[in-house]
Write an enzyme that holds these catalytic residues in place. Structure first.
Site, short mmCIF file in Angstrom:
data_model
loop_
_atom_site.label_atom_id
_atom_site.label_comp_id
_atom_site.label_asym_id
_atom_site.label_seq_id
_atom_site.Cartn_x
_atom_site.Cartn_y
_atom_site.Cartn_z
N GLU A 60 0.81 -1.21 0.00
CA GLU A 60 0.00 0.00 0.00
C GLU A 60 0.85 1.27 0.00
OE1 GLU A 60 -2.47 -3.35 1.32
OE2 GLU A 60 -0.51 -2.58 1.98
N HIS A 129 -10.68 -5.74 10.65
CA HIS A 129 -11.24 -5.52 9.32
C HIS A 129 -12.68 -5.01 9.38
CE1 HIS A 129 -8.00 -8.46 8.72
NE2 HIS A 129 -7.91 -8.03 7.48
#
Length: 335
Positions: A60, A129
């Site tokens: 990322e 998450h």
């Protein structure tokens, strides 16, 4: 009028933007050949090609930095974060670089960059998450932050975000991807960033929500003894002060419904502003309905208890209206 899934609205917004503007590109993990982990980019590779729909490595930090550079050089990158938590390792590129580029260059450079990500709880993905994490972005000057709530707002917000000259974070509640509603696509439709919507009129209290909490707020309003006005925030920064202040001045009461803990929720800023600017209109103290100050549980039963239900919200608002006193949250009353 056909019933449209929210994930189809994401796909249509991306496809329309790429078709109309050749400078729009996409970057992210598994978004090309696999069509995205939630199938919101399915088919875009075949239509727009690998130069514009780019599968990235699991890094990322690297592809966010590449997107910032591409934006400065004239492209309009859309970066997908599979889960919003994954952006943690790339916050420097977004908050320190992209968000400040216009200021540091005295307006000579802009970063028309969109970061879109699945976010939120309700599907048993566990504490790592299932967060919204909008507070990571709301405190950064130069960033705009919005949250989608259905197919229409998903399309309208995404199109506006992609056309914005500055970086925008678009949070898409994952639990809504499979939700359907009647909606007819209009490629000219936009929802201006920074504008909220009144989704149900009412006179007893103003209930603010965003994302998946909007449907909870609407259900609560329908089943409450109070006449509740429901407002979809849509953009958390900058938020729509005019619409909210006007509503509170009419109802005299404010409740925020947040998929966030009390310590980091967007409602703190709204409540403090209303208390300062509309104090004379208030009939009761502003009230925040938040999550407990704890990680999102993995257990399905615990997660369902953790998230505000429509019945709980209706009870909280009704108590505020009938007593003009703020009710205690459930976890303080729990044995």
């Amino acid at each position: 009028m056909a019933k449209i899934w929210v994930r189809q609205a994401v796909l249509r917004a991306l496809d329309d933007a790429m078709t109309e503007d050749p400078t729009v590109i996409m970057m992210g993990e598994d978004i090309a050949a696999a069509g995205g982990p939630f199938k919101v980019t399915e088919g875009l590779l075949a239509v727009h090609g690998p130069q514009r729909v780019i599968d990235t490595p699991i890094s990322e930090m690297a592809f966010m930095g590449a997107a910032v550079g591409a934006a400065v050089c004239g492209l309009k990158p859309i970066v997908e974060m599979m889960f919003i938590e994954f952006i943690g390792v790339a916050l420097d590129q977004l908050t320190t670089q992209a968000a400040t580029m216009r200021y540091l260059s005295r307006g000579k450079l802009t970063t028309p960059l969109v970061v879109r990500a699945s976010a939120g709880a309700g599907q048993g993905f566990g504490c790592q998450h299932s967060q919204m994490l909008d507070h990571w972005f709301r405190g950064t000057p130069g960033l705009k932050v919005c949250v989608t709530s259905n197919a229409r707002t998903t399309y309208g917000l995404l199109r506006s975000a992609i056309e914005d000259p500055d970086p925008v974070v678009v949070l898409e509640p994952r639990i809504l991807y499979a939700e359907r509603e009647e909606y007819e696509f209009d490629s000219s439709y936009r929802i201006p960033l920074g504008r909220a919507e009144i989704v149900k009129a009412g006179k007893d209290a103003t209930l603010l929500a965003c994302g998946a909490m909007v449907r909870v707020a609407k259900e609560a309003a329908e089943n409450s003894s109070a006449d509740i006005e429901v407002i979809d925030m849509l953009t958390l920064w900058p938020w729509d002060r005019d619409t909210i202040m006007e509503s509170v001045s009419r109802t005299g009461r404010l409740v925020t419904l947040e998929e966030a803990t009390a310590g980091n929720g967007w409602g703190a800023e709204v409540v403090s502003s209303v208390a300062v600017e509309a104090f004379g209109s208030l009939k009761a103290p502003p009230h925040r309905i938040t999550l407990p100050d704890a990680p999102v549980p993995y257990s399905g039963k615990l997660e369902a208890r953790f998230l505000p239900s429509a019945a709980y919200v209706a009870e909280q608002v009704s108590t505020l209206v009938s007593t003009n006193k703020t009710p205690m949250p459930w976890w303080r009353n729990a044995a």
